[in-house]
Design a protein around this motif. Structure first.
Motif, PDB file in Angstrom:
ATOM      1  N   UNK A  49      10.016  -9.358  -9.570  1.00 23.68           N
ATOM      2  CA  UNK A  49      10.018  -8.154 -10.408  1.00 23.68           C
ATOM      3  C   UNK A  49      11.426  -7.731 -10.785  1.00 23.68           C
ATOM      4  N   UNK A  54      11.535  -5.303 -14.030  1.00 24.15           N
ATOM      5  CA  UNK A  54      10.556  -4.255 -13.756  1.00 24.15           C
ATOM      6  C   UNK A  54      11.007  -3.373 -12.596  1.00 24.15           C
ATOM      7  N   UNK A  75       0.542 -12.492 -13.094  1.00 24.87           N
ATOM      8  CA  UNK A  75       0.310 -11.812 -11.821  1.00 24.87           C
ATOM      9  C   UNK A  75      -0.727 -12.565 -10.983  1.00 24.87           C
ATOM     10  N   UNK A  79      -5.251  -9.659 -14.642  1.00 24.98           N
ATOM     11  CA  UNK A  79      -4.673  -8.509 -15.335  1.00 24.98           C
ATOM     12  C   UNK A  79      -4.968  -8.532 -16.830  1.00 24.98           C
TER      13      UNK A  79
ATOM     14  N   UNK B 150      -4.315   0.219 -15.358  1.00 24.99           N
ATOM     15  CA  UNK B 150      -3.922  -0.868 -14.463  1.00 24.99           C
ATOM     16  C   UNK B 150      -2.391  -0.961 -14.416  1.00 24.99           C
ATOM     17  N   UNK B 152      -0.374  -3.221 -13.230  1.00 25.98           N
ATOM     18  CA  UNK B 152       0.197  -4.501 -13.647  1.00 25.98           C
ATOM     19  C   UNK B 152       0.212  -4.630 -15.167  1.00 25.98           C
ATOM     20  N   UNK B 153      -0.870  -4.155 -15.805  1.00 26.03           N
ATOM     21  CA  UNK B 153      -0.896  -4.196 -17.278  1.00 26.03           C
ATOM     22  C   UNK B 153       0.206  -3.311 -17.853  1.00 26.03           C
ATOM     23  N   UNK B 155       3.055  -2.666 -16.391  1.00 26.72           N
ATOM     24  CA  UNK B 155       4.293  -3.429 -16.219  1.00 26.72           C
ATOM     25  C   UNK B 155       4.428  -4.504 -17.290  1.00 26.72           C
TER      26      UNK B 155
END
Lengths: 247, 264
Positions: A49, A54, A75, A79, B150, B152-153, B155
């Motif tokens: 990350x 991120x 991931x 996702x 979500x 992760x989405x 991100x």
């Protein structure tokens, strides 16, 4: 030539006070397939990350040789957006860049075909199996035409056969696109099978415990898993991991 | 087998309803219960036919109030929830007052609103009161929905350089849709309750709604007409719920677990 990516002295502490990474140094050259292996919670995902931008490290620097390259991120979970079709999901990075619809559709469809999902453009995520969803997730990363592909335990939740099939597909895509891949996993065998280099990390706070270059075999396929070369390489990675965990 | 199960789903409650009405009719007649206390179903039907025009006009009036309040609640609730999702400060500043609006019994505000807005604009007062009742459910559901995106989405979208607007439009709003629709299903019923309750306390001005009909019929001891108006209200409530359920199905059935039929 400078390495594509270099991390130097990276440290990261979470709000909870846990030191996730302590002084991590790592260089990744253009075209490498590097696996990060280590015990659960050793900061592998955190490192990934940080590379993606991120997370911001508390200390240390992330440097790219030619400016930040186009990134893909996959991931552990697929996702996907459940309300969008397969094509809509793959198109996401292109839509965000305001690419015109026809071209984006075309590129997304090609990316889907490359992961073996041609003909599934209109399907919704809930209609797909776990392995197919992961393929969509990879196609979405490919659609953005990344130079550096970051993968965070992408196949951990899949059954063994699906996982091996996806391993082979991933190697094919890596070769075809001349990608650089950083692949986080906790599987010794997966990392040995896939990588040109395996980086073993210590338990928290994560540092590099061993950096193992693997000689690339002429071709990696099912037969390679049965060779003495593979067993020997896996043995080296496994021993390094045991040593890192004992230290 | 499946056809039989479907038929049973409608036939069983229908049969129960008919049996209950028949029993009701029989007991009222057999015991000679005064129509001032409990009207027999046949009397209610007669009252319905006798007052048909008035009742239909009242139904239309109540429907207008309900739908206006419901539309305002939906638009306002979503708009405020979106504002909250974009700014924590705005949320901290306004949310407590939304709660105050919600927990204050609307009946208690009605007289004040009548004074402020005026007895010549009773319709507006009614819409406002029904809106206050219906609004909060949409607001709180949508707020939770927008926040449940979500991670992760989120991100991933940031990684691809998405703007706030793109994140809102492509991730948060579609993700909040199931929450919003669940809120709307409750809020639709609340708007109707609000419209009728408001009429009890504020009257209905130059119009005449079902709430006021019930009030008048009750004062006149016309139990049959009161029941006829009540029946119309239930029917209206059911139609609103059905319409919103259909909307939910249309928007969600392709992707959301709540609307997906399990196969195999």
């Amino acid at each position: 030539m400078p390495p594509l990516l270099s991390l130097s002295g990276i440290a990261k502490k979470f709000d909870s006070g846990t030191q996730a990474i302590g002084r991590l140094d790592l260089e990744v050259a253009d075209g490498e397939f590097v696996s990060l292996v280590g015990p659960s919670g050793c900061g592998k995902s955190t490192a990934l990350r940080i590379v993606a931008g991120l997370l911001t490290p508390d200390a240390g620097t992330v440097r790219f040789a030619h400016g930040k390259p186009a990134l893909g991120f996959v991931f552990q979970e697929p996702t996907l957006m459940p309300w969008a079709s397969t094509l809509g999901n793959v198109r996401l990075p292109l839509d965000l860049k305001h690419m015109n619809r026809a071209e984006a559709d075309d590129r997304a469809a090609r990316a889907l075909a490359r992961v073996g999902l041609g003909g599934f453009e209109k399907a919704y995520p809930r209609e797909l199996s776990g392995g197919m969803k992961m393929r969509v997730s990879i196609a979405r990363a490919l659609a953005a035409e990344p130079r550096l592909l970051l993968m965070d335990e992408p196949f951990a939740a899949l059954d063994e056969l699906t996982r091996q099939a996806l391993n082979d597909d991933l190697l094919r895509l890596w070769a075809e696109d001349a990608l650089t891949v950083i692949f986080v996993t906790h599987s010794v065998y997966e990392s040995t099978y896939l990588s040109s280099r395996v980086v073993v990390m210590t338990p928290r706070p994560g540092r590099v415990a061993a950096d193992i270059a693997l000689s690339p075999p002429p071709r990696r396929d099912e037969a390679y898993r049965l060779t003495a070369d593979f067993t020997e390489a896996a043995g080296r990675v496994s021993a390094a991991l045991k040593q890192a965990m004992a230290a | 087998m499946r056809d039989w199960a479907t038929a049973a789903r409608y036939a069983v409650p229908a049969a129960l309803g008919i049996a209950a009405i028949a029993f009701w009719q029989w007991r009222v007649r057999a015991l000679g219960i005064s129509p001032l206390v409990l009207a027999a179903p046949s009397d209610i039907w007669a009252a319905f036919l006798l007052n048909f025009d008035t009742l239909m006009a009242a139904l239309w009036f109540t429907l207008k109030i309900t739908l206006s309040a419901f539309a305002l609640a939906t638009v306002g609730g979503v708009a405020l929830a979106v504002l909250f999702s974009q700014s924590r400060i705005v949320e901290y500043a306004l949310y407590p007052y939304a709660v105050v609006l919600q927990v204050t019994p609307v009946v208690a505000i009605a007289p004040l609103l009548l004074i402020w807005i005026g007895y010549d604009h009773v319709g507006t007062v009614l819409v406002l009161l029904a809106w206050i009742i219906a609004f909060f459910t949409v607001l709180s559901n949508t707020t939770v929905g927008l926040r449940s995106a979500d991670h992760n989405l989120l991100d991933l979208m940031k990684l691809y350089g998405a703007s706030r607007w793109q994140i809102l439009w492509r991730l948060q709003l579609p993700g909040a849709l199931p929450y919003l629709l669940a809120g709307m299903k409750i809020s639709g019923g609340l708007a109707l309750i609000g419209a009728v309750t408001a009429e009890f306390v504020a009257g209905s001005g130059d119009g005449l709604g079902l709430g006021w009909i019930i009030t008048l019929a009750n004062r006149n001891l016309d139990t049959a007409e009161e029941f006829a108006a009540l029946t119309l209200l239930s029917t209206l409530g059911i139609v609103i719920l059905f319409a919103l359920t259909a909307l939910e199905w249309a928007l969600l059935h392709r992707w959301h677990e709540s609307a997906v039929k399990r196969q195999g």
